[in-house]
Design a protein around this motif. Structure first.
Motif, mmCIF file in Angstrom:
data_model
loop_
_atom_site.group_PDB
_atom_site.id
_atom_site.type_symbol
_atom_site.label_atom_id
_atom_site.label_comp_id
_atom_site.label_asym_id
_atom_site.label_seq_id
_atom_site.Cartn_x
_atom_site.Cartn_y
_atom_site.Cartn_z
ATOM 1 N N ILE A 59 10.032 -1.780 8.019
ATOM 2 C CA ILE A 59 10.862 -0.452 7.739
ATOM 3 C C ILE A 59 10.873 0.398 6.814
ATOM 4 N N GLN A 60 10.610 -0.215 5.248
ATOM 5 C CA GLN A 60 10.716 0.707 4.072
ATOM 6 C C GLN A 60 8.947 0.829 4.521
ATOM 7 N N SER A 61 8.370 0.741 4.757
ATOM 8 C CA SER A 61 6.636 1.022 4.811
ATOM 9 C C SER A 61 7.044 2.262 5.227
ATOM 10 N N ILE A 62 7.524 2.559 6.519
ATOM 11 C CA ILE A 62 7.761 3.481 7.400
ATOM 12 C C ILE A 62 8.568 4.851 6.508
ATOM 13 N N MET A 63 9.803 4.184 6.059
ATOM 14 C CA MET A 63 11.465 5.532 5.237
ATOM 15 C C MET A 63 10.360 6.212 4.372
ATOM 16 N N GLY A 64 9.211 5.005 3.640
ATOM 17 C CA GLY A 64 8.526 5.554 2.246
ATOM 18 C C GLY A 64 7.805 6.663 2.236
ATOM 19 N N LEU A 65 7.059 6.431 3.473
ATOM 20 C CA LEU A 65 6.705 7.609 3.905
ATOM 21 C C LEU A 65 7.084 8.897 4.428
ATOM 22 N N LYS A 66 8.312 9.001 4.887
ATOM 23 C CA LYS A 66 9.056 9.392 5.414
ATOM 24 C C LYS A 66 9.626 10.563 3.920
ATOM 25 N N SER A 67 9.813 9.373 3.360
ATOM 26 C CA SER A 67 10.371 10.012 1.756
ATOM 27 C C SER A 67 9.379 10.726 0.763
ATOM 28 N N LEU A 68 8.088 10.583 1.126
ATOM 29 C CA LEU A 68 6.964 10.858 0.936
ATOM 30 C C LEU A 68 7.539 12.756 0.949
ATOM 31 N N TYR A 69 7.285 12.587 2.872
ATOM 32 C CA TYR A 69 6.759 14.587 3.098
ATOM 33 C C TYR A 69 8.360 15.378 2.884
ATOM 34 N N PHE B 196 0.906 -1.610 -0.072
ATOM 35 C CA PHE B 196 -0.168 0.104 0.300
ATOM 36 C C PHE B 196 0.450 1.206 0.064
ATOM 37 N N THR B 197 2.031 1.564 1.016
ATOM 38 C CA THR B 197 2.789 2.527 0.675
ATOM 39 C C THR B 197 3.581 2.770 -0.250
ATOM 40 N N GLN B 198 4.029 1.254 -1.411
ATOM 41 C CA GLN B 198 4.369 1.921 -2.497
ATOM 42 C C GLN B 198 3.307 2.314 -3.491
ATOM 43 N N LEU B 199 2.477 1.737 -3.532
ATOM 44 C CA LEU B 199 1.674 2.392 -4.598
ATOM 45 C C LEU B 199 0.836 3.556 -4.262
ATOM 46 N N PHE B 200 1.055 4.089 -2.861
ATOM 47 C CA PHE B 200 0.565 5.258 -2.634
ATOM 48 C C PHE B 200 1.471 6.429 -2.775
#
Length: 185
Positions: free
Chosen positions: A121-131, A38-42
Motif C-alpha cells: 500500500i505504501q508503495s502506491i501511496m508514496g507515488l501519489k504523495s509525489l504527484y 524502489f518507490t522510496q529511493l525514487f
C-alpha cells in the motif's frame, strides 16, 4: 474531489488489491519489498533533485504571510518573512520528513509486527504523495506557481474541507506587524 478523498479512495483500492496478492509466497513478497524500496529511493532522489533545482534557481523574492492560528490556541499566527527559495526548501524538507516517518512506521509494521500489506500500500501511496507535492509540480513538472500552487501553499483540507490558510493580504500583514511590534516593546 480533494486530495484527501482521492488518497482515501486509492488507499482502499490498494488494500483490496493487496488482499488478492499471495503475500505468503516468498518470491512475491520479495517483489513487493523491492517495489517498496524502489518507490522510496525514487521519492528520495526526486526530493533531492527538487532541492538542487531550488538552490540553482536561487529565487530571493521576499515572501510575507501570516501563518494561520493553531486550532487549539487563542493567539493569532505570527508574521513570517522569508524568501521563495527558503520557503520551497522548507516545504521540501517537510515532505521528506513525512516520507521518513512513513518509512519508519511501515518498517515497524512489516519487520516487527510481520504485516505485509502496508508495504504494498505504501508503495502506491508514496507515488501519489509525489504527484500531490506542490514543490514537485513547480520544480520538476514546470507548472507555474499560480492558483493552487501560489506561495504560500494553502493547507490541504481535511476530510471535511475545514482548514485555515495563511493570510497574504496587506491588511493581515500590517496587523501582524503591529502585534509583533507591541510584543517587542
Amino acid at each position: 474531489m480533494n486530495a484527501q478523498m482521492t488518497g482515501l479512495a486509492i488507499s482502499l483500492g490498494a488494500m483490496q488489491l493487496a488482499r488478492k496478492i499471495p503475500m505468503e509466497d516468498p518470491e512475491v513478497l520479495n517483489y513487493v519489498r523491492a517495489g517498496y524500496v524502489f518507490t522510496q529511493l525514487f521519492s528520495l532522489a526526486l526530493y533531492f533533485y527538487v532541492s538542487m533545482q531550488i538552490k540553482k534557481k536561487n529565487d530571493l523574492t521576499v515572501l510575507k504571510y501570516v501563518e494561520p492560528k493553531s486550532p487549539m490556541s487563542t493567539e493569532q499566527g505570527g508574521l513570517i518573512t522569508t524568501t521563495v527559495k527558503d520557503y520551497d526548501l522548507g516545504e521540501t524538507s517537510k515532505a521528506m520528513r513525512s516520507m521518513y516517518m512513513g518509512i519508519a512506521i511501515t518498517g515497524f509494521m512489516h519487520l516487527y509486527m510481520k504485516f505485509t500489506q502496508p508495504v504494498f500500500i505504501q508503495s502506491i501511496m508514496g507515488l501519489k504523495s509525489l504527484y500531490d507535492a506542490k514543490v514537485v509540480a513547480i520544480h520538476v513538472l514546470g507548472k507555474k506557481p499560480e492558483g493552487d500552487l501560489k506561495r504560500p501553499f494553502k493547507a490541504a483540507g481535511g476530510l471535511f474541507g475545514a482548514t485555515a490558510d495563511p493570510a497574504t493580504d496587506a491588511a493581515s500583514i500590517k496587523e501582524a506587524e503591529k502585534i509583533g511590534a507591541k510584543k517587542d516593546e
